[in-house]
Design a protein around this motif. Sequence first.
Motif, PDB file in Angstrom:
ATOM      1  N   ILE A 105       0.870  -1.152  -0.016  1.00 27.92           N
ATOM      2  CA  ILE A 105      -0.057   0.132  -0.152  1.00 27.92           C
ATOM      3  C   ILE A 105       0.806   1.189  -0.086  1.00 27.92           C
ATOM      4  N   ASP A 106       2.087   1.164   0.751  1.00 26.38           N
ATOM      5  CA  ASP A 106       2.973   2.316   0.775  1.00 26.38           C
ATOM      6  C   ASP A 106       3.406   2.688  -0.483  1.00 26.38           C
ATOM      7  N   MET A 107       3.857   1.633  -1.197  1.00 22.57           N
ATOM      8  CA  MET A 107       4.361   2.021  -2.660  1.00 22.57           C
ATOM      9  C   MET A 107       3.444   2.625  -3.650  1.00 22.57           C
ATOM     10  N   THR A 108       1.956   2.188  -3.464  1.00 20.10           N
ATOM     11  CA  THR A 108       0.893   2.728  -4.285  1.00 20.10           C
ATOM     12  C   THR A 108       0.797   4.150  -4.063  1.00 20.10           C
ATOM     13  N   PHE A 109       0.568   4.443  -2.578  1.00 16.29           N
ATOM     14  CA  PHE A 109       0.090   5.639  -2.041  1.00 16.29           C
ATOM     15  C   PHE A 109       1.281   6.618  -2.519  1.00 16.29           C
ATOM     16  N   SER A 110       2.475   6.207  -2.346  1.00 19.46           N
ATOM     17  CA  SER A 110       3.770   7.076  -2.695  1.00 19.46           C
ATOM     18  C   SER A 110       3.653   7.584  -4.088  1.00 19.46           C
ATOM     19  N   SER A 111       3.505   6.588  -5.031  1.00 21.76           N
ATOM     20  CA  SER A 111       3.274   6.974  -6.414  1.00 21.76           C
ATOM     21  C   SER A 111       2.210   7.806  -6.685  1.00 21.76           C
ATOM     22  N   ALA A 113       0.739   9.960  -4.653  1.00 17.01           N
ATOM     23  CA  ALA A 113       1.379  11.421  -4.078  1.00 17.01           C
ATOM     24  C   ALA A 113       2.058  12.103  -4.992  1.00 17.01           C
ATOM     25  N   ASP A 114       3.386  11.395  -5.838  1.00 21.15           N
ATOM     26  CA  ASP A 114       4.160  11.854  -6.630  1.00 21.15           C
ATOM     27  C   ASP A 114       3.258  12.262  -7.999  1.00 21.15           C
ATOM     28  N   VAL A 115       2.270  11.931  -8.522  1.00 17.83           N
ATOM     29  CA  VAL A 115       1.595  12.093  -9.815  1.00 17.83           C
ATOM     30  C   VAL A 115       0.408  12.786  -9.448  1.00 17.83           C
ATOM     31  N   TYR A 116      -0.454  12.454  -8.680  1.00 14.93           N
ATOM     32  CA  TYR A 116      -1.521  13.230  -8.378  1.00 14.93           C
ATOM     33  C   TYR A 116      -1.586  14.299  -7.331  1.00 14.93           C
ATOM     34  N   PRO A 118      -2.162  17.234  -4.901  1.00 11.28           N
ATOM     35  CA  PRO A 118      -3.316  17.909  -4.144  1.00 11.28           C
ATOM     36  C   PRO A 118      -4.553  17.318  -4.741  1.00 11.28           C
ATOM     37  N   ARG A 119      -4.591  16.418  -5.645  1.00 11.27           N
ATOM     38  CA  ARG A 119      -5.723  16.014  -6.207  1.00 11.27           C
ATOM     39  C   ARG A 119      -6.038  14.462  -5.858  1.00 11.27           C
ATOM     40  N   SER A 120      -5.495  14.047  -4.976  1.00  8.40           N
ATOM     41  CA  SER A 120      -5.568  12.618  -4.545  1.00  8.40           C
ATOM     42  C   SER A 120      -6.313  12.547  -3.267  1.00  8.40           C
ATOM     43  N   LEU A 121      -7.020  11.193  -2.848  1.00 13.01           N
ATOM     44  CA  LEU A 121      -7.446  10.920  -1.952  1.00 13.01           C
ATOM     45  C   LEU A 121      -6.947   9.479  -1.742  1.00 13.01           C
ATOM     46  N   GLY A 122      -6.554   9.299  -0.297  1.00 17.61           N
ATOM     47  CA  GLY A 122      -5.900   7.899   0.290  1.00 17.61           C
ATOM     48  C   GLY A 122      -6.793   7.759   1.504  1.00 17.61           C
ATOM     49  N   ILE A 123      -7.190   6.330   1.431  1.00 18.98           N
ATOM     50  CA  ILE A 123      -7.986   5.950   2.377  1.00 18.98           C
ATOM     51  C   ILE A 123      -7.182   4.654   2.855  1.00 18.98           C
ATOM     52  N   ILE A 140      -0.728  13.381   2.152  1.00 19.10           N
ATOM     53  CA  ILE A 140      -1.181  14.316   2.738  1.00 19.10           C
ATOM     54  C   ILE A 140       0.056  15.635   2.658  1.00 19.10           C
ATOM     55  N   ALA A 141       1.167  15.172   2.696  1.00 26.41           N
ATOM     56  CA  ALA A 141       2.385  16.226   2.551  1.00 26.41           C
ATOM     57  C   ALA A 141       2.221  16.567   0.937  1.00 26.41           C
ATOM     58  N   ALA A 142       1.780  15.967   0.057  1.00 23.99           N
ATOM     59  CA  ALA A 142       1.709  16.545  -1.272  1.00 23.99           C
ATOM     60  C   ALA A 142       0.501  17.399  -1.421  1.00 23.99           C
ATOM     61  N   GLY A 143      -0.542  17.617  -0.355  1.00 23.60           N
ATOM     62  CA  GLY A 143      -1.577  18.483  -0.351  1.00 23.60           C
ATOM     63  C   GLY A 143      -2.680  17.585  -0.828  1.00 23.60           C
ATOM     64  N   GLY A 144      -2.668  16.307  -0.860  1.00 23.59           N
ATOM     65  CA  GLY A 144      -3.658  15.300  -0.916  1.00 23.59           C
ATOM     66  C   GLY A 144      -4.560  15.243   0.245  1.00 23.59           C
ATOM     67  N   ARG A 145      -5.718  14.560   0.346  1.00 21.39           N
ATOM     68  CA  ARG A 145      -6.359  14.129   1.495  1.00 21.39           C
ATOM     69  C   ARG A 145      -6.249  12.720   2.081  1.00 21.39           C
ATOM     70  N   GLY A 146      -5.619  12.537   3.372  1.00 18.86           N
ATOM     71  CA  GLY A 146      -5.706  11.311   3.861  1.00 18.86           C
ATOM     72  C   GLY A 146      -6.358  10.843   4.862  1.00 18.86           C
ATOM     73  N   ILE A 147      -7.128   9.653   4.877  1.00 14.52           N
ATOM     74  CA  ILE A 147      -8.164   9.300   5.842  1.00 14.52           C
ATOM     75  C   ILE A 147      -7.995   8.006   6.285  1.00 14.52           C
ATOM     76  N   VAL A 148      -8.136   7.533   7.344  1.00 11.58           N
ATOM     77  CA  VAL A 148      -8.176   6.359   8.026  1.00 11.58           C
ATOM     78  C   VAL A 148      -9.319   6.152   8.756  1.00 11.58           C
ATOM     79  N   GLN A 149      -9.686   4.601   8.394  1.00 11.12           N
ATOM     80  CA  GLN A 149     -11.202   3.919   9.112  1.00 11.12           C
ATOM     81  C   GLN A 149     -10.639   4.277  10.665  1.00 11.12           C
ATOM     82  N   ASP A 150     -11.706   4.840  11.338  1.00 19.33           N
ATOM     83  CA  ASP A 150     -11.649   4.697  12.929  1.00 19.33           C
ATOM     84  C   ASP A 150     -11.280   3.457  13.639  1.00 19.33           C
ATOM     85  N   PRO A 151     -10.020   3.540  14.077  1.00 21.52           N
ATOM     86  CA  PRO A 151      -9.540   2.240  14.670  1.00 21.52           C
ATOM     87  C   PRO A 151     -10.356   1.509  15.632  1.00 21.52           C
ATOM     88  N   GLU A 152     -11.406   2.270  16.258  1.00 20.62           N
ATOM     89  CA  GLU A 152     -12.435   1.813  17.089  1.00 20.62           C
ATOM     90  C   GLU A 152     -13.454   0.712  16.115  1.00 20.62           C
TER      91      GLU A 152
END
Length: 186
Positions: A105-111, A113-116, A118-123, A140-152
Amino acid sequence: MKNRFDVITIGGSAGSLLVLTDILDVVPYHLAAPVIIVLHRLRNVQSEMGRLLSSKRRIIEPEDKEPVKEHSIYLAPQNYHLLIEAEKTFMLDYSELVNYSRPSIDMTFSSIADVYGPRSLGILLSGANKDGAAGLCQIIAAGGRGIVQDPETAAFDAMPQSAIQMCDGVQILSIEDIKKIIIGET
């Protein structure tokens, strides 16, 4: 339907299949942003994951150098890292495991971030290791939006919890709120 994101990427592992199916059920046919899914699965056994996820929509396992197309849902092929190249084409990579996983997942998310940028959403959904956390931080650092499922609510909270600990600006949301963001209600 034009969305505020040019791509939506969802990563998950242990405990994420039912949640992901629930999320995919609300993805509208007219959503322009491609949805790219990266799920950890066993490497050396036949997988029916694409069929399991396809309740309403066709899920595509992309080929190397295939263009990323709007209105499509993609699933990272079993036992390959899935990267996005600058030309917005897929690249399949068979390099070593990352966080014990291929696809990572890290590798996909990283790429993404590089390509898209601030127009990217990662969940990031339920999972039993930290894969996806560093990549979500990059989105997030690239200006996109990063969301996680509530750990609860996660069957296995290690993935979302790792991202919460590593990333400034990550949002912790319920599955219902994640679905609202995907369909553009919030």
